[in-house]
Design a protein around this motif. Sequence first.
Motif: not given
Lengths: 235, 231
Positions: B118-123
Amino acid sequence: MTLVAATTEPSCYSAFVNEWWCAQYVEDRHADIIAATTEHLRITVAAVLLGLVLAFPLALLARRFPRLESTVLGVSTGLYTIPSLALFPLLVPFTGLSATTVVIGLAVYALTILVRGLLDGLRSVPEEVVESAVGLGYGSTRLLLKVQLPLALPVLVASLRVATVSTVALTTVGTLVSYGGLGDLISHAVQRNFRAELVTAAVLCVVIALVLDVALVVLQRLLTPWTRSTGRATR
Amino acid sequence: MTLFGLTWDYLTTASSWTGDGALLDRLVEQLLLTVTALGLALVVALPLALWLGHLGRGGFVAVNVSNMGRAIPTFALLAVLVTADWPGPAYFGPYGRAGLATLIALGLFALPPLVTNAYTAVREVPADVLEAADGMGMSGAQRFWRVELPLALPLVLSGVRLALVQVWATATIAALVAGPGVGAIIVSGFARNHYSEGIGAALVVAVVALLLEIAAASAQRIVRAPVGRRP
């Protein structure tokens, strides 16, 4: 007249005290601990090496025949979804209650990670580098060994680290067929409610994972001296 | 009779499926554990990871959570939880023996793939897209709901899929600490030298794992379709 009293305190791992950490336990049972750790390391290393040896031909096959790529990835991902506690029993009819069962099962998981790592690594090699090598007269084998694989190493080693660390953790499940390395100690500890044994084995598992991880980072730095000058940390 | 024959017999006998603690009982138990744990992990992980991704902070947390999750053996964590005074091996409603300990372990091991993805996806939402959103005068919240979240969704979902696989595997391993789930039949089968039972139950676990994976993959494909313009 003095009463006969217990002259020594109960050790910190006696059932009455049952402390989570007990140096006395480590000292008294060091032979068992070393034996379990050795078995754990052997199974882990054998499984990752077997996974690596199998991953190479599969990845090269997938590259040569792009249609096979989705099949190779699909089948290995499917196997990866099978829980380890279910995969080992499914191998037992073929390999029995042996360390081989655990090694093959774990190699299947490592294989899935490594095939992807190899394919991603080979894909990360810049096209122009391959072209200039071909222009210099490199044949396909020499191209692979001298140019593509070395340049794919950083990505490959990254996947090798993931595979190794998770294999160290999964080896414990091998206790189902009595070949779980430190997992055998954990299993024994749960049955006897033996906290010192449990924590010692668990900590050793994490330490083995960290040590092997660092070893792979060092190996990669030695094998790919050219990546150091960029100053970027390799993940 | 061969082991295969015995396993086939075990799987085709009605009494192996119905009855107290038989396959169906255990299967329902394990599915219940999986759904509950995944639900709890989603509620905890997604808002936090998406928010951190939106702010662009805490990247090291996402990476380290994932690495630690891999290094700690599931079995060891389960063993610690069961051996401790709390939660211990007590029965926990429909979740069976050591139910609470198992739920905690399942939830914890579902976190790494959820948080990291989820973190990587938004970044990874392209910077020019974010600039365009700002240029259009979107507020932070608007940018998150209308731009970042839709673009991040496919990768978030592949994290959910990974978490599902992880949770199902962990729920099976819970049996090694005398916990609930189909794994209990595998472990008791091996402990009593009734290998056909152990292998039969293992087959059930494997088939359900594959079905869950296929279901998750199809769900992912359906959701991905409208956003399919991304390369």
